[in-house]
Design a protein around this motif. Structure first.
Motif: not given
Length: 283
Positions: A29, A32-33, A117, A123
């Motif tokens: 994954q 992501r924002k 986030w 990540t």
């Protein structure tokens, strides 16, 4: 082999394969924002942080990053303070572990803004494309890095060393800038509180109380010594580089952080409240 046994083995194989695929997808994954917003009202900020806390609870292996950007007209320390306010609420009001949260000074952008986030292990968030460093910082004169209020320990009702953010967190960006400018001095100006009438205010515990008209003697000095101690012990800034100025009184307690090249004049305090017989400031 009987058909029931064969069917059971096939089902187990599918389950194991599905679990393996799910694990692989989770590991791959991307960050992501979750949300992005500007200078919103406090009620709107709280609602957004509540939703962020719920999302983090549903993904216990991910971390939450709070990335704050400032405009080029803002003081450099504003980004760090803005992110810390959000982190403080998530930790103290929503019960999110401080170990799962990271604050990031995103630098200058078109306007003051925050990004929330969701970041799985391995990540990182993606910086904004319009963020940039200050192109031509004025390194030849004294300049204010940040300014913020502070509370008396007795009015806070909680140990500052055990809660987040601590006073040291507010100094992080200042210390980083001082390390990058090894020939500059750190000037700290602290103001105590004085008004002619009692004021009704809210403290760090979101409780309302009356402020006394004037702080006890030595209030600003105590705050100055605390700031110097934190810069030296937490961030390794040499005490020889730190200058302290008791700025007198303002209507609200305030700390100013300044960076001054060696040989340049010290910043002048700007008190705006004057108890009878206490017009002079001490350095």
């Amino acid at each position: 082999m009987s058909r029931p046994l064969l069917a059971t083995l096939v089902l187990l194989s599918w389950l194991l394969l599905a679990q393996s695929n799910t694990t692989a997808q989770t590991g791959n994954q991307a960050a992501r924002k979750f949300d992005e917003f500007g200078d919103v009202q406090y009620s709107d900020l709280i609602a957004r942080l509540d939703n962020f806390a719920i999302a983090l609870q549903s993904e216990p292996n991910a971390k939450g990053f709070i990335v704050a950007y400032r405009s080029r007209r803002d003081l450099p320390g504003l980004s760090n303070r803005t992110a810390l306010v959000s982190k403080d609420y998530l930790v103290n009001s929503r019960g999110v572990s401080s170990q799962r949260l990271a604050t990031v000074d995103g630098g200058d952008a078109d306007c003051l803004s925050q990004e929330l986030w969701i970041v799985p292990a391995g990540t990182t968030p993606t910086p904004r494309g319009d963020a940039y460093a200050r192109s031509f910082p004025d390194l030849d004169s004294a300049r204010k890095f940040d300014e913020y209020g502070y509370e008396l320990a007795r009015s806070r009702g909680r140990s500052p060393a055990s809660e987040h953010p601590t006073e040291a967190d507010y100094l992080e960006s200042f210390a980083i800038e001082l390390r990058s400018q090894k020939h500059s001095l750190a000037y700290i100006i602290a103001y105590a509180h004085f008004t002619k009438h009692r004021q009704l205010v809210g403290d760090a515990n979101y409780e309302v109380h009356y402020e006394p008209p004037m702080d006890p003697a030595g209030t600003a000095r105590k705050r100055l010594l605390l700031e110097k101690k934190l810069l030296a012990k937490v961030y390794g800034i040499s005490p020889e580089r730190i200058r302290l100025i008791d700025g007198g009184f303002r209507k609200w307690r305030t700390v100013e952080l300044w960076i001054v090249p060696r040989g340049e004049d010290a910043p002048l305090p700007t008190p705006n409240s004057f108890p009878p017989g206490r017009g002079r400031v001490r350095r």
